[in-house]
Enzyme design. Structure first.
Site, mmCIF file in Angstrom:
data_model
loop_
_atom_site.group_PDB
_atom_site.id
_atom_site.type_symbol
_atom_site.label_atom_id
_atom_site.label_comp_id
_atom_site.label_asym_id
_atom_site.label_seq_id
_atom_site.Cartn_x
_atom_site.Cartn_y
_atom_site.Cartn_z
ATOM 1 N N THR A 13 0.839 -1.208 0.000
ATOM 2 C CA THR A 13 0.000 0.000 0.000
ATOM 3 C C THR A 13 0.871 1.254 0.000
ATOM 4 O O THR A 13 0.692 2.157 -0.831
ATOM 5 C CB THR A 13 -0.899 0.005 1.265
ATOM 6 O OG1 THR A 13 -1.609 -1.220 1.311
ATOM 7 C CG2 THR A 13 -1.869 1.162 1.238
ATOM 8 N N ARG A 45 8.254 -8.858 -3.961
ATOM 9 C CA ARG A 45 8.399 -10.316 -4.023
ATOM 10 C C ARG A 45 7.603 -10.880 -5.198
ATOM 11 O O ARG A 45 7.989 -11.841 -5.833
ATOM 12 C CB ARG A 45 7.937 -10.965 -2.719
ATOM 13 C CG ARG A 45 9.105 -11.270 -1.787
ATOM 14 C CD ARG A 45 8.589 -11.820 -0.496
ATOM 15 N NE ARG A 45 7.459 -11.012 -0.020
ATOM 16 C CZ ARG A 45 6.735 -11.279 1.064
ATOM 17 N NH1 ARG A 45 6.990 -12.343 1.767
ATOM 18 N NH2 ARG A 45 5.739 -10.490 1.446
ATOM 19 N N GLU A 129 9.839 9.978 9.217
ATOM 20 C CA GLU A 129 8.634 10.811 9.376
ATOM 21 C C GLU A 129 7.349 9.975 9.337
ATOM 22 O O GLU A 129 6.406 10.222 10.090
ATOM 23 C CB GLU A 129 8.600 11.875 8.266
ATOM 24 C CG GLU A 129 7.473 12.865 8.374
ATOM 25 C CD GLU A 129 7.509 13.689 9.662
ATOM 26 O OE1 GLU A 129 8.429 14.498 9.807
ATOM 27 O OE2 GLU A 129 6.621 13.504 10.508
ATOM 28 N N VAL A 132 5.353 7.860 12.528
ATOM 29 C CA VAL A 132 4.434 8.391 13.552
ATOM 30 C C VAL A 132 3.400 9.309 12.898
ATOM 31 O O VAL A 132 3.766 10.235 12.168
ATOM 32 C CB VAL A 132 5.214 9.193 14.624
ATOM 33 C CG1 VAL A 132 4.258 9.848 15.618
ATOM 34 C CG2 VAL A 132 6.211 8.306 15.358
ATOM 35 N N GLU A 190 -2.412 -2.598 9.951
ATOM 36 C CA GLU A 190 -1.159 -3.313 9.724
ATOM 37 C C GLU A 190 -1.479 -4.703 9.157
ATOM 38 O O GLU A 190 -2.595 -5.204 9.323
ATOM 39 C CB GLU A 190 -0.415 -3.501 11.055
ATOM 40 C CG GLU A 190 -0.049 -2.214 11.754
ATOM 41 C CD GLU A 190 0.897 -1.356 10.938
ATOM 42 O OE1 GLU A 190 1.969 -1.836 10.541
ATOM 43 O OE2 GLU A 190 0.566 -0.188 10.681
ATOM 44 N N LYS A 205 4.890 3.960 18.464
ATOM 45 C CA LYS A 205 4.958 5.393 18.135
ATOM 46 C C LYS A 205 5.265 6.212 19.395
ATOM 47 O O LYS A 205 6.052 7.164 19.353
ATOM 48 C CB LYS A 205 3.649 5.834 17.477
ATOM 49 C CG LYS A 205 3.460 5.189 16.100
ATOM 50 C CD LYS A 205 2.034 5.292 15.589
ATOM 51 C CE LYS A 205 1.905 4.683 14.194
ATOM 52 N NZ LYS A 205 0.518 4.489 13.753
ATOM 53 N N GLY A 303 -3.067 5.138 5.592
ATOM 54 C CA GLY A 303 -3.505 5.103 4.203
ATOM 55 C C GLY A 303 -2.342 5.435 3.285
ATOM 56 O O GLY A 303 -1.343 6.011 3.722
HETATM 57 N N1 HSE Z 1 -1.844 0.839 11.059
HETATM 58 C C1 HSE Z 1 -1.408 2.163 11.308
HETATM 59 C C2 HSE Z 1 -2.597 2.987 11.778
HETATM 60 C C3 HSE Z 1 -0.824 2.738 10.036
HETATM 61 O O1 HSE Z 1 -3.725 2.529 11.658
HETATM 62 O O2 HSE Z 1 -2.393 4.081 12.294
HETATM 63 C C4 HSE Z 1 -0.106 4.028 10.219
HETATM 64 O O3 HSE Z 1 1.003 3.905 11.060
#
Ligand code: HSE
Length: 431
Positions: A13, A45, A129, A132, A190, A205, A303
């Site tokens: 993504t 991959r 960057e 977080v 994730e 984070k 996103g």
């Molecule tokens: N899975 C994370 C979230 C992606 O939903 O914030 C961004 O770090």
């Protein structure tokens, strides 16, 4: 014009977003950085994925090991996630003189200490960057914009997936599982969604933010972490009736004795506070510095677009200075004056929901536990219920020490009048 050659490792993504947006805005980025940024290598991959994005066949490789030592690469962009291959990849890239950009918060929370030291020793950049708060340029704000400040308090809604799920549960009456599926489909979650919903992503984070602010890395296992799996819609609604919104909050606070609280848990946030208005996949951070006062950062937290924007900012930063390497202060320092405050010692307000048998004497028993332990109640709520049935009680608790409140909760849980595991949420007044 100088060339800056990058390898994009991972075309999921985020990697796909970086590829697309770099090409779409190439001219503008070139104008602003004075560099012609060229993707000389990608690693996917599945070659079909590279083809789908329009990556020429000659550019893509299927193994990162073929890329991190490649003389045609100045900067490696790690977007594969995880901490095993990602660690080896970043380490090898730095050892081979490549700058590195990563979005990988788990990697930095676990191995940041070692990797930043290596980058410093090699006079290379390791920028992060996108690790977080997604598209919010928060690292730059804290690291550069607030450099002169002692940061007293940082409150962050830093997981887009959890914020999205809580919002959908409340507004759309969607159940937790459906909201999670939607978040995954939108590319927010994730690969291992447990990282999001169990609070670990927010904890990673928080560890990065705390390291930047206080000069030490909190080991992940010492960072108090709770997720949103046990939150019910009735808690979201009750919180609202009481004047709060429930948010998965990262709390990073420095006390007078330089003890730093670093914790992640669902939290009641007062409705009038700007953090309470951060909904859907948005992230927000509320930061108080001793010089600047209160500041607020807001934007999409997950996103492909927001994350790609942050990754591209790091690439542009390195390209601007290339072939020189900008030097940063070390993130962690041996002589930091701060230390981690044990969770048992923190002081907080609490929301407690209990399901109890509705019979005479129940309230007296519960108040006895609180009274004996010196815990004050700021309000008690009970809706009408059938005598002999089950009553739902909500207690709002004044400031109490975590260890004292935990002991009271153990005692209450063991009472035979309590019919289901209690739900305990913390309350931050953010005043
Ligand atoms: N899975 C994370 C979230 C992606 O939903 O914030 C961004 O770090």
């Amino acid at each position: 014009m100088k060339k800056f050659r990058i390898a994009l490792i991972g075309l999921g993504t985020v990697g796909g977003g970086v590829w697309r947006h770099l090409h779409a805005n190439h001219g503008q980025i070139q104008l602003r950085t004075g560099a012609d940024i060229e993707v000389t290598r990608t690693v996917a991959r599945r070659p079909e994925r590279a083809a789908e994005l329009g990556v020429p066949e000659s550019v893509n490789r299927t193994d990162w090991k073929d890329v991190v030592t490649d003389p045609e690469v100045d900067c490696v962009v790690e977007l594969i996630g995880g901490t095993t291959d990602a660690y080896l990849l970043v380490k090898t890239a730095l050892e081979n003189g490549k700058h590195v950009v990563t979005a990988n918060k788990a990697l930095l929370a676990e191995f940041g200490h070692e990797l930043f030291e290596l980058a410093l020793e090699k006079n290379l950049q390791l920028l992060f960057e996108a690790s977080v708060a997604g598209g919010i340029p928060y690292i730059k704000a804290q690291r550069e914009g607030l450099i002169a400040n002692r940061l007293r308090e940082i409150y962050g809604i830093v997981n887009g997936t959890c914020n999205y799920i809580l919002d959908r549960m409340l507004r759309e009456d969607e159940d937790y599982a459906t909201a999670l599926v939607d978040a995954k489909e939108a590319g927010y979650a994730e690969a291992d969604e447990a990282l999001d919903v169990d609070g670990h992503d927010s904890a990673h984070k928080a560890a990065i933010i705390a390291a930047l602010a206080y000069g030490f890395w909190v080991p992940c296992h010492d960072l108090h972490t709770e997720g949103i799996r046990d939150i019910s819609r009735c808690d979201l609604l009750m919180a609202r009736r009481l004047g709060y919104e429930v948010k998965l909050l990262a709390v990073i606070k420095c006390d007078e004795d330089k003890g730093v609280q670093v914790r992640v848990h669902p939290t009641l946030v007062p409705q009038g506070h700007p953090l309470a208005a951060v909904d859907s996949v948005y992230n927000g951070l509320y930061v108080c510095g001793d010089i600047v006062g209160n500041t607020m950062y807001y934007g999409m937290g997950a996103g492909d677009g927001p994350t790609a924007s942050a990754v591209l900012a790091d690439i542009a930063e390195i390209a601007t200075h290339f072939p020189e390497s900008r030097t940063w202060q070390p993130i962690a320092t041996e002589d930091t004056e701060y230390h981690l405050k044990p969770m048992a010692d923190i002081v907080s307000r609490y929301y407690l929901r209990l399901s109890v048998i509705d019979k005479p004497g129940v309230m007296a028993k519960l108040c006895d536990v609180f009274g004996r332990r010196g815990i004050g109640l700021s309000s008690i709520h009970q809706d009408e219920s059938e005598e002999g049935g089950t009553a739902t009680l909500i207690f709002m608790v004044h400031d109490a020490t975590e260890s004292v409140f935990a002991a009271a909760l153990d005692e209450i849980t063991a009472l035979d009048i309590v019919q289901a595991p209690p739900v305990r949420l913390r309350v931050e007044d953010l005043s």
